[in-house]
Write an enzyme that holds these catalytic residues in place. Sequence first.
Site, PDB file in Angstrom:
ATOM      1  N   HIS A  66       0.814  -1.221   0.000  1.00 20.95           N
ATOM      2  CA  HIS A  66       0.000   0.000   0.000  1.00 20.95           C
ATOM      3  C   HIS A  66       0.849   1.274   0.000  1.00 20.95           C
ATOM      4  O   HIS A  66       0.340   2.346  -0.320  1.00 20.95           O
ATOM      5  CB  HIS A  66      -0.982  -0.004   1.184  1.00 20.95           C
ATOM      6  CG  HIS A  66      -0.376   0.339   2.515  1.00 20.95           C
ATOM      7  ND1 HIS A  66      -0.042  -0.614   3.456  1.00 20.95           N
ATOM      8  CD2 HIS A  66      -0.046   1.536   3.074  1.00 20.95           C
ATOM      9  CE1 HIS A  66       0.441  -0.023   4.536  1.00 20.95           C
ATOM     10  NE2 HIS A  66       0.459   1.282   4.327  1.00 20.95           N
ATOM     11  N   ASP A  96       0.013  -7.520   1.414  1.00 23.50           N
ATOM     12  CA  ASP A  96       0.496  -6.146   1.565  1.00 23.50           C
ATOM     13  C   ASP A  96       2.027  -6.085   1.621  1.00 23.50           C
ATOM     14  O   ASP A  96       2.605  -5.386   2.453  1.00 23.50           O
ATOM     15  CB  ASP A  96      -0.099  -5.482   2.806  1.00 23.50           C
ATOM     16  CG  ASP A  96      -0.055  -3.956   2.711  1.00 23.50           C
ATOM     17  OD1 ASP A  96       0.326  -3.435   1.646  1.00 23.50           O
ATOM     18  OD2 ASP A  96      -0.386  -3.294   3.709  1.00 23.50           O
ATOM     19  N   SER A 167       4.784   2.485   7.919  1.00 29.63           N
ATOM     20  CA  SER A 167       4.415   1.321   7.116  1.00 29.63           C
ATOM     21  C   SER A 167       5.569   0.879   6.226  1.00 29.63           C
ATOM     22  O   SER A 167       6.172   1.692   5.528  1.00 29.63           O
ATOM     23  CB  SER A 167       3.207   1.641   6.244  1.00 29.63           C
ATOM     24  OG  SER A 167       2.056   1.843   7.018  1.00 29.63           O
TER      25      SER A 167
END
Length: 207
Positions: A66, A96, A167
């Site tokens: 993402h 992901d 992230s």
Amino acid sequence: MVRCLLLVVLLLVPALATAQDSGPVAPDYPALYQRLNPSIVKVHADGGTGSGFLVSRSGLIATNHHVVRNSRYLAVQLADGRKVTARPVLLDPRFDVAILRVNRAVVAQLEPLELLADGDAASVTAGIEVLAFGSPLSQTFMMTRGIISKVEPDALLGDFLIQPGNSGGPLVDRHGRVVGINTFGEGRTSGAVRVARLADDLAGPEV
């Protein structure tokens, strides 16, 4: 002679008991940061920034899908300030995970982070201490500490701090081995993709 030996034993027993009661030695956090941080990057994409980490001397960098999805521009910034272009070599939206590549000459002097081996997966249990690395918000190259609260087949949940920008960074155990990829934070609970998913992707034919 017997009395001397008995005296030595009596002196040693309390010392041994104290050593056993003291438990495991605490990790050297500054040393861990200094060892791992050079191989952690800030990822720049069309949609903003995230984090990543070096997984091979050939220039492969792991991050979240993402962070880089639908991005026409990709670059990574190293801890020493260098910023270089990157290109995606594998995108795994199911878990992901994304793998990028930079020129291998850029990372020639860097040590890829060690991924937790499949045989050591059982060491990742609720209650173990972990460290999350990344570049959250307007900050860069930060380390936070927490514990694993729950272990799921493909994810790790805990109170380690994950904010926007974290992230894609590595979640490591007290030995510096990557156990997951930081993925989300919601209130006081954060989540990471288990490193086995990344290992599977690295072993695939695309890479």
